[in-house]
Design a protein around this motif. Sequence first.
Motif, PDB file in Angstrom:
ATOM      1  N   TYR A  13       0.873  -1.174   0.000  1.00 35.79           N
ATOM      2  CA  TYR A  13       0.000   0.000   0.000  1.00 35.79           C
ATOM      3  C   TYR A  13       0.907   1.220   0.000  1.00 35.79           C
ATOM      4  O   TYR A  13       2.027   1.176   0.517  1.00 35.79           O
ATOM      5  CB  TYR A  13      -0.904   0.011   1.233  1.00 35.79           C
TER       6      TYR A  13
ATOM      7  N   ALA B 150       2.377  -5.132   2.751  1.00 34.91           N
ATOM      8  CA  ALA B 150       1.424  -5.929   3.536  1.00 34.91           C
ATOM      9  C   ALA B 150       1.694  -7.421   3.369  1.00 34.91           C
ATOM     10  O   ALA B 150       1.557  -8.197   4.318  1.00 34.91           O
ATOM     11  CB  ALA B 150       0.000  -5.605   3.122  1.00 34.91           C
TER      12      ALA B 150
ATOM     13  N   SER C  28      -2.707 -11.101  13.797  1.00 30.54           N
ATOM     14  CA  SER C  28      -3.553 -10.018  13.317  1.00 30.54           C
ATOM     15  C   SER C  28      -2.713  -9.003  12.537  1.00 30.54           C
ATOM     16  O   SER C  28      -1.616  -8.653  12.950  1.00 30.54           O
ATOM     17  CB  SER C  28      -4.197  -9.365  14.538  1.00 30.54           C
ATOM     18  N   GLY C  29      -3.213  -8.584  11.390  1.00 32.21           N
ATOM     19  CA  GLY C  29      -2.520  -7.564  10.594  1.00 32.21           C
ATOM     20  C   GLY C  29      -1.441  -8.106   9.674  1.00 32.21           C
ATOM     21  O   GLY C  29      -0.726  -7.340   9.030  1.00 32.21           O
ATOM     22  N   CYS C  30      -1.300  -9.431   9.585  1.00 29.60           N
ATOM     23  CA  CYS C  30      -0.223  -9.979   8.750  1.00 29.60           C
ATOM     24  C   CYS C  30      -0.632 -10.093   7.282  1.00 29.60           C
ATOM     25  O   CYS C  30       0.161 -10.524   6.445  1.00 29.60           O
ATOM     26  CB  CYS C  30       0.246 -11.334   9.275  1.00 29.60           C
TER      27      CYS C  30
ATOM     28  N   LYS D 215      -3.716 -11.573   6.056  1.00 27.85           N
ATOM     29  CA  LYS D 215      -4.540 -12.743   5.699  1.00 27.85           C
ATOM     30  C   LYS D 215      -5.754 -12.342   4.859  1.00 27.85           C
ATOM     31  O   LYS D 215      -6.023 -12.943   3.824  1.00 27.85           O
ATOM     32  CB  LYS D 215      -5.017 -13.478   6.964  1.00 27.85           C
ATOM     33  N   SER D 216      -6.476 -11.313   5.337  1.00 31.84           N
ATOM     34  CA  SER D 216      -7.676 -10.881   4.591  1.00 31.84           C
ATOM     35  C   SER D 216      -7.282 -10.320   3.239  1.00 31.84           C
ATOM     36  O   SER D 216      -7.966 -10.563   2.239  1.00 31.84           O
ATOM     37  CB  SER D 216      -8.438  -9.810   5.369  1.00 31.84           C
TER      38      SER D 216
ATOM     39  N   ARG E 239       3.826  -8.617   9.968  1.00 25.91           N
ATOM     40  CA  ARG E 239       4.090  -7.554   9.001  1.00 25.91           C
ATOM     41  C   ARG E 239       5.521  -7.419   8.494  1.00 25.91           C
ATOM     42  O   ARG E 239       6.396  -7.167   9.315  1.00 25.91           O
ATOM     43  CB  ARG E 239       3.699  -6.225   9.651  1.00 25.91           C
TER      44      ARG E 239
END
Length: 253
Positions: free
Chosen positions: A17, A26, A46-48, A50-51, A218
């Motif tokens: 990003y 990301a 969280s925040g790695c 995945k989504s 991250r």
Amino acid sequence: MTKKKVILEVNDVSRSYFEGGKEFKALEHIRFDLYAQDFVCIVGPSGCGKSTLLRIIVGLDRPTSGEVLFEGKPIEAKNPQVAMVFQSFAIFPWLTVEQNVELGLEARRVAPSMRAEKAKRYIEIVGLTGFENAFPRELSGGMKQRVGLARALATDTVLLCMDEPFSALDALTAQNLRDEILELWSDPALPPDAVLMVTHSIEEAVYLADRVIVLSGRPGRQVAELEIDLPRPRNRREPEFYGWVDDIYSLIV
Ligand code: ADP
């Protein structure tokens, strides 16, 4: 041994990003294949990313570099054979259960004459018969997620992608739905052929998956791809189960 059919190829996918002219990575160099009959979970803190990775895989986002191929061709968001279930249910409150399921068919360009019949069939498969005309506000969280599931499967989905689909549900409902997803997946007469699921819960991944892709924090980098060879149904209290959970946990931290 017959070679399993490759459904999905994630080829060296990276995603950055750009904020205020600065690059923020990301995801970096993610690569794995998914085969027919696979159940793969992606885990990581969280925040790695995945989504982000799942959104790229279903064609809702584009990688900065690398590519995703579904059955050998670049993935497109409108592909009816790939569907997504979200944590937040993503169903429309002003539409009935049946209309919500039909909406998925409409978006995937299924002929109007076939929509009602298909919607009814999948509403039955997910156990919501009798609720066709109910509105989402009349349903429990588990029932809402069943609507999302019916909508996702109704296009005779080959690959079902799910982003933390059970994390907004109470423990018992989540466990029932996990077992039902496993049942659907293992029934050759019903879709999906393969499941790809993102979760932050290592236990959930070990309970469900044949293979677990482990991402580090991250930027998200792939640190392992593990084959979980435990027989099903799996028992969370067995030492082998905990062995896997501990192994994955130590890879992430
Ligand atoms: P996870 O699902 O593992 O929690 P995400 O894929 O949601 O992680 O996010 C990965 C990283 O990318 C996070 O730091 C998040 O803030 C960032 N990110 C995700 N989407 C965007 C976006 N559209 N613009 C800027 N940053 C984003």
